[in-house]
Structure formats: structure tokens, C-alpha cells
Design a protein around this motif. Sequence first.
Motif, PDB file in Angstrom:
ATOM      1  N   LEU A 375       0.824  -1.201   0.000  1.00  0.00           N
ATOM      2  CA  LEU A 375       0.000   0.000   0.000  1.00  0.00           C
ATOM      3  C   LEU A 375       0.865   1.260   0.000  1.00  0.00           C
ATOM      4  O   LEU A 375       0.613   2.210  -0.760  1.00  0.00           O
ATOM      5  N   VAL A 376       1.885   1.263   0.827  1.00  0.00           N
ATOM      6  CA  VAL A 376       2.782   2.419   0.912  1.00  0.00           C
ATOM      7  C   VAL A 376       3.523   2.643  -0.406  1.00  0.00           C
ATOM      8  O   VAL A 376       3.670   3.778  -0.884  1.00  0.00           O
ATOM      9  N   ARG A 377       3.985   1.580  -1.004  1.00  0.00           N
ATOM     10  CA  ARG A 377       4.694   1.718  -2.290  1.00  0.00           C
ATOM     11  C   ARG A 377       3.755   2.245  -3.370  1.00  0.00           C
ATOM     12  O   ARG A 377       4.172   3.016  -4.239  1.00  0.00           O
ATOM     13  N   ALA A 378       2.508   1.828  -3.323  1.00  0.00           N
ATOM     14  CA  ALA A 378       1.538   2.342  -4.289  1.00  0.00           C
ATOM     15  C   ALA A 378       1.331   3.852  -4.109  1.00  0.00           C
ATOM     16  O   ALA A 378       1.154   4.590  -5.082  1.00  0.00           O
ATOM     17  N   GLU A 380       3.602   5.943  -3.071  1.00  0.00           N
ATOM     18  CA  GLU A 380       4.805   6.616  -3.570  1.00  0.00           C
ATOM     19  C   GLU A 380       4.817   6.726  -5.088  1.00  0.00           C
ATOM     20  O   GLU A 380       5.293   7.716  -5.647  1.00  0.00           O
ATOM     21  N   THR A 381       4.300   5.705  -5.761  1.00  0.00           N
ATOM     22  CA  THR A 381       4.301   5.722  -7.227  1.00  0.00           C
ATOM     23  C   THR A 381       3.092   6.424  -7.808  1.00  0.00           C
ATOM     24  O   THR A 381       3.014   6.647  -9.007  1.00  0.00           O
ATOM     25  N   ASN A 382       2.115   6.755  -6.923  1.00  0.00           N
ATOM     26  CA  ASN A 382       0.902   7.461  -7.367  1.00  0.00           C
ATOM     27  C   ASN A 382       0.082   6.626  -8.354  1.00  0.00           C
ATOM     28  O   ASN A 382      -0.561   7.161  -9.259  1.00  0.00           O
ATOM     29  N   ASP A 383       0.111   5.294  -8.169  1.00  0.00           N
ATOM     30  CA  ASP A 383      -0.624   4.397  -9.055  1.00  0.00           C
ATOM     31  C   ASP A 383      -1.977   4.076  -8.401  1.00  0.00           C
ATOM     32  O   ASP A 383      -2.050   3.327  -7.422  1.00  0.00           O
ATOM     33  N   ASP A 384      -3.057   4.659  -8.947  1.00  0.00           N
ATOM     34  CA  ASP A 384      -4.385   4.489  -8.354  1.00  0.00           C
ATOM     35  C   ASP A 384      -4.831   3.037  -8.343  1.00  0.00           C
ATOM     36  O   ASP A 384      -5.440   2.564  -7.379  1.00  0.00           O
ATOM     37  N   SER A 385      -4.552   2.315  -9.424  1.00  0.00           N
ATOM     38  CA  SER A 385      -4.979   0.921  -9.515  1.00  0.00           C
ATOM     39  C   SER A 385      -4.321   0.080  -8.418  1.00  0.00           C
ATOM     40  O   SER A 385      -4.994  -0.675  -7.700  1.00  0.00           O
ATOM     41  N   ASP A 386      -2.993   0.218  -8.273  1.00  0.00           N
ATOM     42  CA  ASP A 386      -2.280  -0.527  -7.234  1.00  0.00           C
ATOM     43  C   ASP A 386      -2.720  -0.091  -5.844  1.00  0.00           C
ATOM     44  O   ASP A 386      -2.823  -0.907  -4.917  1.00  0.00           O
ATOM     45  N   PHE A 387      -2.985   1.210  -5.693  1.00  0.00           N
ATOM     46  CA  PHE A 387      -3.383   1.736  -4.389  1.00  0.00           C
ATOM     47  C   PHE A 387      -4.696   1.107  -3.923  1.00  0.00           C
ATOM     48  O   PHE A 387      -4.787   0.592  -2.804  1.00  0.00           O
ATOM     49  N   SER A 389      -6.176  -1.561  -5.003  1.00  0.00           N
ATOM     50  CA  SER A 389      -6.038  -3.011  -4.867  1.00  0.00           C
ATOM     51  C   SER A 389      -5.416  -3.370  -3.517  1.00  0.00           C
ATOM     52  O   SER A 389      -5.877  -4.284  -2.828  1.00  0.00           O
ATOM     53  N   ALA A 390      -4.358  -2.635  -3.129  1.00  0.00           N
ATOM     54  CA  ALA A 390      -3.697  -2.898  -1.851  1.00  0.00           C
ATOM     55  C   ALA A 390      -4.576  -2.485  -0.678  1.00  0.00           C
ATOM     56  O   ALA A 390      -4.589  -3.139   0.370  1.00  0.00           O
ATOM     57  N   LEU A 391      -5.325  -1.395  -0.848  1.00  0.00           N
ATOM     58  CA  LEU A 391      -6.178  -0.888   0.226  1.00  0.00           C
ATOM     59  C   LEU A 391      -7.230  -1.909   0.637  1.00  0.00           C
ATOM     60  O   LEU A 391      -7.580  -2.027   1.817  1.00  0.00           O
ATOM     61  N   GLN A 392      -7.715  -2.701  -0.330  1.00  0.00           N
ATOM     62  CA  GLN A 392      -8.748  -3.697  -0.048  1.00  0.00           C
ATOM     63  C   GLN A 392      -8.267  -4.786   0.899  1.00  0.00           C
ATOM     64  O   GLN A 392      -9.076  -5.459   1.541  1.00  0.00           O
ATOM     65  N   THR A 397      -9.077   3.162   5.573  1.00  0.00           N
ATOM     66  CA  THR A 397      -9.770   3.960   4.559  1.00  0.00           C
ATOM     67  C   THR A 397      -8.747   4.801   3.814  1.00  0.00           C
ATOM     68  O   THR A 397      -7.634   5.037   4.302  1.00  0.00           O
ATOM     69  N   SER A 398      -9.109   5.285   2.637  1.00  0.00           N
ATOM     70  CA  SER A 398      -8.192   6.127   1.875  1.00  0.00           C
ATOM     71  C   SER A 398      -7.880   7.416   2.630  1.00  0.00           C
ATOM     72  O   SER A 398      -6.765   7.952   2.539  1.00  0.00           O
TER      73      SER A 398
END
Length: 418
Positions: A375-378, A380-387, A389-392, A397-398
Motif C-alpha cells: 500500500l505504501v509503495r503504491a 509513492e508511485t501514485n498508481d491508483d490501480s495498485d493503491f 487493490s492494496a487498500l482492499q 480507509t483512503s
Amino acid sequence: MTDTSASTNASHGALSGAMIARQAIMNGRQTVVGYELLDRSHGRSDHTAASDVLVMFAALSHAGAEELVGKTLLFVNCTHESLSGGHLELVNPEKIVLEIPALGLAATDEVQARQPLLAALRERGFHLAFNQTVLESTYAPWLPLADFIKLDLSVLPADQATVLINYAQRSSKAELIAEKIETAQQYDMVSSLGVELFQGYWFARPALVQTKLLSPQQAHIVDLLNLVRRQASTDEIEEVLKKDAGLAFNLMRLINSAGLGLHHEVSSFRQAVMLLGLKKLFRWAALLLTAARHGGPPPAVGQTAVVRGRFMELLAREFLDAEQADEAFLVGMFSMLDQMLGMPLDKALQLLGLPGTIVNQIEHHEGRLGQLLLLVRACETNDDSDFYSALQNTPLTSQQVNMAHLQALAWSDQMCEL
């Protein structure tokens, strides 16, 4: 989400160290039983009390792929001034052989005066090595303390070497090392007389090793020294370690070094501080300040590692206990070791001797902390899809994630200004 991307390559300025020559000491079966370390920085061929200390410190804290202090003995050249140094309290004495120099044209009373210190070092578990002068009558008080006697074949004619070997075998329990062997004839001669340990060009030339340390900020080392001097709380000391990835790495490297002789799996800075103790922590920080005096500020990747560690810690506090939150900081910070050290992550993590559970969370994203790391790496890269996905895979919460990220950035900026 806030972008804190860092360069993927660690700056060469992040590393400081010394050039050490390491020469093997072998037995008759060509098995290495130990290595002698020599300072070769700036073409140095002699040694001083200061260089003795820094060579041993560099060997303990070396961040390269090859372990300098491993399972074999480490032979370290000493001056008499360095023998009372506090740096010797940082090592496992059973692994260290202190090579004690002769005193030149020493009077018997000076030899006698130094005997108690040598006896105390041996009592603490250090092995002592002397050159052939210990066989002279002047040095009789030292001879019973000898674990090793080194015979220099570059200055000993064959007949004199024979006499000394026979005398040493009758008068001492020390193991004999024939050093500076350069020919098969020299080897055959000393081995026929019962010498079983050998060192010299005939076996192996000294191999140069560029020792590396991650350079922490000197201001942070001074902060640590001041806190330890006034016996501050573990919490206060831990906060300083969290400021600086280089400082944290070097401490964890030392605490898990084979040369320190501890047998505990350390999973947080708090444990490291408690295991090392304030006295040893102060000595280590003082040596680190000396070793890093020519280093520059940490690179951007080190700063990002600090942010990542704090970010992980704040997120873990939302749904995990305090111990796991401490581990989260360590997982976050050391997940960037590959970039800090310029080597594969698995090799870099091996240097620290971390518990397997933490290594798996960093490398394979196992467990709750492994999922947080994704989640943290997502972020840093500002990748919404990865973010998303990891958040789930977390109960967060976001809004909680974004708030924690901003707090981590602010905390890091505040720490750098102190």
C-alpha cells in the motif's frame, strides 16, 4: 496521494569506508583458520592507535556482500595504546586475536608493567598473538599468555628458525604461525618441524576489500551521543534512530554482526538499544562519528526510507499493537536497503540478520505488514490501480492513508530540521 518518489540508485557519496587488506592464515590442509586485517587506506602500511580502532570498527560494520567477520578468527594488529580502548567492548572476544607488538628496546620492568593488561584481555576471552621476540628472556612474563606465536621467515635464517621453533614447543602452549612464507622450501622446512599454521605469498596474497558504511548525518550521531550521555529513555534514543536510515542501518548491522557475539533476533530499534546497552551504544556512536567524518549528507533515497518507515508505523497504529507498529517502521525503512546499498534486496537484508518473518514481509509481502508495504509503495508511485487493490487487503480507509502519509512527510521534515 502525495508523490515522494526517489532516485533508484544510491549516491556513491552515501558510502564511506576504508581500504582493508585481508590475508588468510591456513593450516596444513589449506583450510583458512583466520584472516589478518591490515589498514591499506591511502596506501598506509603502518598503523596507529586510531587506525587500529577504525579497522576493527569497519570490519564489524562492513556493508558489503562479503562478511569480513565470519566464523574464522580475526587477527588484528594493535598498538599498546589501542589495547585499552573501549572499542574492544563492541566485539565478541572469542573471535578476535590481538597481535601484540614488541616494545623495542624495552626494559624488563616495562614488560612487567604491561603484563596485567594483557592478562586481563586474555581473561575476557581475547586470543593474544606475539611475534618471535616473545621468546626472548626479556619477555618471559608475556610468554604464558601467548595463544599464537608468529615467526617471520623473511628475517629468520633456517637455523635460527629451527632453534626458535624447538624452544617455543618446549616452553609454550602457543600455536606457531610461520608467516611471510614465499617458497616451497620454507614451507617444507617449518612443517617438518611441527609448525601447523602458515601465512604468506606462497599461500595467498593480501586481498583488498573496500569496506562500506552508510553515512548518517553527523548531527544525528551527536544527538545520539548526547542522549546516551545523559542516560535518556529508550523512547528518546529510538526517535533519533528513526531520523536517519544510515544510522539505523549501521546499528542493526552491528547488533547482528557475527563479531558482536549476540544470539538474539532483533525486530525493532528498541530491542537493539536494550540489547546493546547505553555504554556500548555510546562507544559505537563515538566510533561512527569518527568513521563518518568525511561523509556527506544522506542521499534522497535515505530520506525516502525514513518517510516510508514512519508512514508504515502510523498506518500500523490504526489496527495493530505497539510491538507490530515498531516492526512496521523497520519493515518500511529497510525495504529500501537495495537502493541504499546498491545491491539486490535479498543480499542486503542478509547483512542485518533480521527475523525471518520480517524478511518475508519485506521481500514477499507476507502478513499484514507485507500488505501495508504494498500500500505504501503504491502511494509513492501514485498508481491508483495498485493503491485501491492494496487498500482492499487492509481495514484502512483512503482518508486514513492520506492523513498518515502527510503526517509522515511532516514528521520527516521536522526531524531533518532538528
